[in-house]
Structure formats: structure tokens, C-alpha cells
Motif scaffolding. Structure first.
Motif, PDB file in Angstrom:
ATOM      1  N   GLU A  74       0.791  -1.223   0.000  1.00 61.93           N
ATOM      2  CA  GLU A  74       0.000   0.000   0.000  1.00 61.93           C
ATOM      3  C   GLU A  74       0.828   1.281   0.000  1.00 61.93           C
ATOM      4  O   GLU A  74       0.341   2.342  -0.368  1.00 61.93           O
ATOM      5  N   HIS A  75       2.075   1.229   0.393  1.00 65.67           N
ATOM      6  CA  HIS A  75       2.892   2.432   0.453  1.00 65.67           C
ATOM      7  C   HIS A  75       3.717   2.665  -0.816  1.00 65.67           C
ATOM      8  O   HIS A  75       4.431   3.656  -0.904  1.00 65.67           O
ATOM      9  N   ALA A  76       3.608   1.765  -1.766  1.00 64.04           N
ATOM     10  CA  ALA A  76       4.356   1.931  -3.016  1.00 64.04           C
ATOM     11  C   ALA A  76       3.782   3.103  -3.806  1.00 64.04           C
ATOM     12  O   ALA A  76       2.574   3.333  -3.819  1.00 64.04           O
ATOM     13  N   LEU A  77       4.663   3.854  -4.434  1.00 69.35           N
ATOM     14  CA  LEU A  77       4.254   4.996  -5.245  1.00 69.35           C
ATOM     15  C   LEU A  77       4.812   4.847  -6.645  1.00 69.35           C
ATOM     16  O   LEU A  77       5.921   4.350  -6.831  1.00 69.35           O
ATOM     17  N   ALA A  78       4.027   5.302  -7.611  1.00 68.01           N
ATOM     18  CA  ALA A  78       4.504   5.297  -8.999  1.00 68.01           C
ATOM     19  C   ALA A  78       3.909   6.490  -9.714  1.00 68.01           C
ATOM     20  O   ALA A  78       2.817   6.945  -9.390  1.00 68.01           O
ATOM     21  N   TRP A  79       4.657   6.995 -10.654  1.00 67.75           N
ATOM     22  CA  TRP A  79       4.151   8.054 -11.518  1.00 67.75           C
ATOM     23  C   TRP A  79       4.053   7.460 -12.908  1.00 67.75           C
ATOM     24  O   TRP A  79       4.976   6.794 -13.378  1.00 67.75           O
ATOM     25  N   THR A  80       2.935   7.672 -13.527  1.00 70.63           N
ATOM     26  CA  THR A  80       2.727   7.150 -14.864  1.00 70.63           C
ATOM     27  C   THR A  80       1.996   8.202 -15.685  1.00 70.63           C
ATOM     28  O   THR A  80       1.271   9.034 -15.131  1.00 70.63           O
ATOM     29  N   GLU A  81       2.188   8.165 -16.947  1.00 69.70           N
ATOM     30  CA  GLU A  81       1.546   9.143 -17.815  1.00 69.70           C
ATOM     31  C   GLU A  81       0.141   8.663 -18.159  1.00 69.70           C
ATOM     32  O   GLU A  81      -0.041   7.547 -18.633  1.00 69.70           O
ATOM     33  N   ALA A  82      -0.822   9.511 -17.909  1.00 73.17           N
ATOM     34  CA  ALA A  82      -2.219   9.180 -18.185  1.00 73.17           C
ATOM     35  C   ALA A  82      -2.575   9.636 -19.599  1.00 73.17           C
ATOM     36  O   ALA A  82      -2.004  10.590 -20.113  1.00 73.17           O
ATOM     37  N   PRO A  83      -3.538   8.966 -20.208  1.00 74.12           N
ATOM     38  CA  PRO A  83      -4.008   9.418 -21.522  1.00 74.12           C
ATOM     39  C   PRO A  83      -4.514  10.860 -21.432  1.00 74.12           C
ATOM     40  O   PRO A  83      -5.057  11.281 -20.415  1.00 74.12           O
ATOM     41  N   THR A  84      -4.329  11.609 -22.506  1.00 75.34           N
ATOM     42  CA  THR A  84      -4.735  13.012 -22.496  1.00 75.34           C
ATOM     43  C   THR A  84      -5.990  13.272 -23.317  1.00 75.34           C
ATOM     44  O   THR A  84      -6.463  14.398 -23.369  1.00 75.34           O
ATOM     45  N   SER A  85      -6.516  12.242 -23.939  1.00 73.50           N
ATOM     46  CA  SER A  85      -7.750  12.419 -24.711  1.00 73.50           C
ATOM     47  C   SER A  85      -8.630  11.198 -24.499  1.00 73.50           C
ATOM     48  O   SER A  85      -8.158  10.138 -24.073  1.00 73.50           O
ATOM     49  N   LEU A  86      -9.907  11.349 -24.812  1.00 74.50           N
ATOM     50  CA  LEU A  86     -10.819  10.214 -24.674  1.00 74.50           C
ATOM     51  C   LEU A  86     -10.427   9.085 -25.624  1.00 74.50           C
ATOM     52  O   LEU A  86     -10.556   7.913 -25.284  1.00 74.50           O
ATOM     53  N   GLY A  87      -9.929   9.432 -26.802  1.00 70.71           N
ATOM     54  CA  GLY A  87      -9.476   8.415 -27.750  1.00 70.71           C
ATOM     55  C   GLY A  87      -8.319   7.598 -27.193  1.00 70.71           C
ATOM     56  O   GLY A  87      -8.286   6.369 -27.325  1.00 70.71           O
ATOM     57  N   GLN A  88      -7.351   8.285 -26.561  1.00 74.34           N
ATOM     58  CA  GLN A  88      -6.223   7.577 -25.959  1.00 74.34           C
ATOM     59  C   GLN A  88      -6.675   6.713 -24.788  1.00 74.34           C
ATOM     60  O   GLN A  88      -6.204   5.591 -24.608  1.00 74.34           O
ATOM     61  N   LEU A  89      -7.591   7.248 -23.974  1.00 72.36           N
ATOM     62  CA  LEU A  89      -8.125   6.477 -22.856  1.00 72.36           C
ATOM     63  C   LEU A  89      -8.818   5.223 -23.371  1.00 72.36           C
ATOM     64  O   LEU A  89      -8.636   4.132 -22.838  1.00 72.36           O
ATOM     65  N   TRP A  90      -9.611   5.387 -24.431  1.00 75.86           N
ATOM     66  CA  TRP A  90     -10.313   4.244 -25.032  1.00 75.86           C
ATOM     67  C   TRP A  90      -9.300   3.185 -25.488  1.00 75.86           C
ATOM     68  O   TRP A  90      -9.457   2.005 -25.189  1.00 75.86           O
ATOM     69  N   ARG A  91      -8.265   3.595 -26.198  1.00 79.24           N
ATOM     70  CA  ARG A  91      -7.268   2.643 -26.702  1.00 79.24           C
ATOM     71  C   ARG A  91      -6.542   1.945 -25.547  1.00 79.24           C
ATOM     72  O   ARG A  91      -6.290   0.735 -25.598  1.00 79.24           O
ATOM     73  N   GLN A  92      -6.217   2.712 -24.506  1.00 82.19           N
ATOM     74  CA  GLN A  92      -5.545   2.122 -23.352  1.00 82.19           C
ATOM     75  C   GLN A  92      -6.419   1.051 -22.706  1.00 82.19           C
ATOM     76  O   GLN A  92      -5.981  -0.063 -22.456  1.00 82.19           O
ATOM     77  N   ARG A  93      -7.658   1.421 -22.422  1.00 81.49           N
ATOM     78  CA  ARG A  93      -8.550   0.496 -21.727  1.00 81.49           C
ATOM     79  C   ARG A  93      -8.943  -0.692 -22.598  1.00 81.49           C
ATOM     80  O   ARG A  93      -9.137  -1.795 -22.107  1.00 81.49           O
ATOM     81  N   TYR A  94      -9.054  -0.481 -23.887  1.00 77.15           N
ATOM     82  CA  TYR A  94      -9.344  -1.565 -24.822  1.00 77.15           C
ATOM     83  C   TYR A  94      -8.203  -2.587 -24.783  1.00 77.15           C
ATOM     84  O   TYR A  94      -8.415  -3.794 -24.685  1.00 77.15           O
ATOM     85  N   ARG A  95      -6.976  -2.080 -24.813  1.00 80.41           N
ATOM     86  CA  ARG A  95      -5.809  -2.970 -24.741  1.00 80.41           C
ATOM     87  C   ARG A  95      -5.782  -3.707 -23.406  1.00 80.41           C
ATOM     88  O   ARG A  95      -5.552  -4.913 -23.352  1.00 80.41           O
ATOM     89  N   TRP A  96      -6.044  -2.987 -22.322  1.00 80.27           N
ATOM     90  CA  TRP A  96      -6.043  -3.633 -21.007  1.00 80.27           C
ATOM     91  C   TRP A  96      -7.101  -4.721 -20.922  1.00 80.27           C
ATOM     92  O   TRP A  96      -6.827  -5.821 -20.445  1.00 80.27           O
ATOM     93  N   CYS A  97      -8.305  -4.409 -21.342  1.00 83.28           N
ATOM     94  CA  CYS A  97      -9.399  -5.374 -21.256  1.00 83.28           C
ATOM     95  C   CYS A  97      -9.120  -6.594 -22.132  1.00 83.28           C
ATOM     96  O   CYS A  97      -9.253  -7.736 -21.694  1.00 83.28           O
ATOM     97  N   TYR A  98      -8.726  -6.342 -23.365  1.00 81.80           N
ATOM     98  CA  TYR A  98      -8.434  -7.441 -24.277  1.00 81.80           C
ATOM     99  C   TYR A  98      -7.256  -8.264 -23.762  1.00 81.80           C
ATOM    100  O   TYR A  98      -7.289  -9.499 -23.770  1.00 81.80           O
ATOM    101  N   GLY A  99      -6.221  -7.590 -23.283  1.00 81.80           N
ATOM    102  CA  GLY A  99      -5.063  -8.287 -22.742  1.00 81.80           C
ATOM    103  C   GLY A  99      -5.404  -9.116 -21.513  1.00 81.80           C
ATOM    104  O   GLY A  99      -4.873 -10.217 -21.326  1.00 81.80           O
ATOM    105  N   THR A 100      -6.300  -8.609 -20.677  1.00 84.56           N
ATOM    106  CA  THR A 100      -6.747  -9.371 -19.510  1.00 84.56           C
ATOM    107  C   THR A 100      -7.509 -10.613 -19.943  1.00 84.56           C
ATOM    108  O   THR A 100      -7.306 -11.701 -19.389  1.00 84.56           O
ATOM    109  N   LEU A 101      -8.355 -10.468 -20.953  1.00 81.92           N
ATOM    110  CA  LEU A 101      -9.058 -11.641 -21.493  1.00 81.92           C
ATOM    111  C   LEU A 101      -8.057 -12.661 -22.036  1.00 81.92           C
ATOM    112  O   LEU A 101      -8.214 -13.872 -21.817  1.00 81.92           O
TER     113      LEU A 101
END
Length: 178
Positions: A74-101
Motif C-alpha cells: 500500500e505504500h508503493a508509489l509510482a508516476w505514470t503518464e495518463a491518456p490526455t484524450s478520450l481516444g487515448q483512454l479508449w485505446r488504453q482500456r481496450y488494450r487492457w481489457c483485451y489483454g486481460t481476457l
């Protein structure tokens, strides 16, 4: 704004899930942005696989299946770059969901293996990551509209009156007491 929303999602949603997974001993994913693994464990499982689009989930599942203990810090910290547009968010989450499947399919035999990882982890992911996102496609969006309408009503200063729902009588009557 997307970065702030993603931060809230990570802090509230993902961390609560990971605490529960840790307690149950069935961590499905150590995020790539913050994962730390023993070199000997990585060597034992053959390193990071390129079989799926969610390499962090695939790696974590492989670690668990090999008998390594994967925990939440719980005390671990990380900085990561978040998507800056809805299109990028969609692509990120699509990859995550598909990759999880993909990872779930790749590690499907874990359900019948000795230990509880497969039954707990894949047993949880199937209804809550696959089936319920389908349910939430309609229901969750409806709830968002309710929140939007409620906020608009409050901001506009409209007084809302008590609203009763029409009773359908779908429950069986309680047994008569003697």
C-alpha cells in the motif's frame, strides 16, 4: 481532467481491489508501472511473455501459478503518464481489457490446478471483469444519468418532492402467522 479521474480510479477502485486480492492470496495484476519482482522468480517463469497485450497481468498470473507469493504494497508509489484524450483512454482500456481476457484464457488451466489462485482469481475476474462490465454498459450509464439529473436539479435550486414508485406486487405474500 482524464488524468485526475484516472487517479481517483486508481486510488479508490484499484487499491481496494488489490487489498482484497492480497487478503485472498490471488493477485491478478501487479501494474507494470510499479511492479517489482525477484530476478530468480522472473527466470523461473521464463521472463516477461509477449503472448498477451496485458503483459503485467500475464506475468503476475504466471508468478502466482508458479507458487510465488504476490502481494500488495500500500505504500508503493509510482508516476505514470495518463491518456490526455478520450481516444487515448479508449485505446488504453481496450488494450487492457483485451489483454486481460488473453491472460485469463492463457491461464485458464489454473482453475483446476492445486492451490486456490486459479479458482479465486479467475473465478472473480470472469463475473466482475467480463460479465458485469456488460451489465454495466446499460445499468451504470443509467446511474450516471441519474447523478447528472440530480446535480442539475440541486444546482438549479429545484425542490424535489417525494416520489413513490408504482408497486407491482411481485413478491409472494408472507405466510400468515397462526
Amino acid at each position: 481532467m482524464i488524468g485526475r479521474w484516472q487517479h481517483i480510479e486508481y486510488v479508490i477502485g484499484f487499491n481496494l481491489d488489490r487489498r482484497a486480492f492480497d487478503l485472498l492470496g490471488c493477485m491478478p495484476t501487479v501494474p507494470g508501472a510499479i511492479g517489482a519482482f525477484r530476478r530468480s522468480a522472473l527466470r523461473e517463469i521464463g521472463g516477461v511473455s509477449t503472448d498477451t497485450l496485458a503483459e503485467d497481468t500475464d506475468l503476475t498470473m504466471a508468478m502466482c501459478r508458479s507458487g510465488w507469493r504476490v502481494v500488495y504494497e500500500e505504500h508503493a508509489l509510482a508516476w505514470t503518464e495518463a491518456p490526455t484524450s478520450l481516444g487515448q483512454l479508449w485505446r488504453q482500456r481496450y488494450r487492457w481489457c483485451y489483454g486481460t481476457l488473453q491472460a485469463m484464457w492463457k491461464h485458464r488451466r489454473a482453475v483446476t490446478e492445486r492451490g486456490t489462485f486459479g479458482r479465486r482469481c479467475l473465478g472473480y475476474l470472469t463475473p466482475f471483469q467480463v460479465v458485469l462490465p456488460l451489465q454495466q454498459f446499460v445499468y451504470r450509464q443509467l446511474m450516471y444519468l441519474v447523478v447528472i439529473q440530480s446535480v442539475a436539479t440541486a444546482v438549479l435550486g429545484v425542490r424535489l418532492r417525494w416520489q413513490t414508485i408504482r408497486r407491482e406486487g411481485t413478491f409472494a405474500s408472507a405466510p400468515a402467522s397462526s
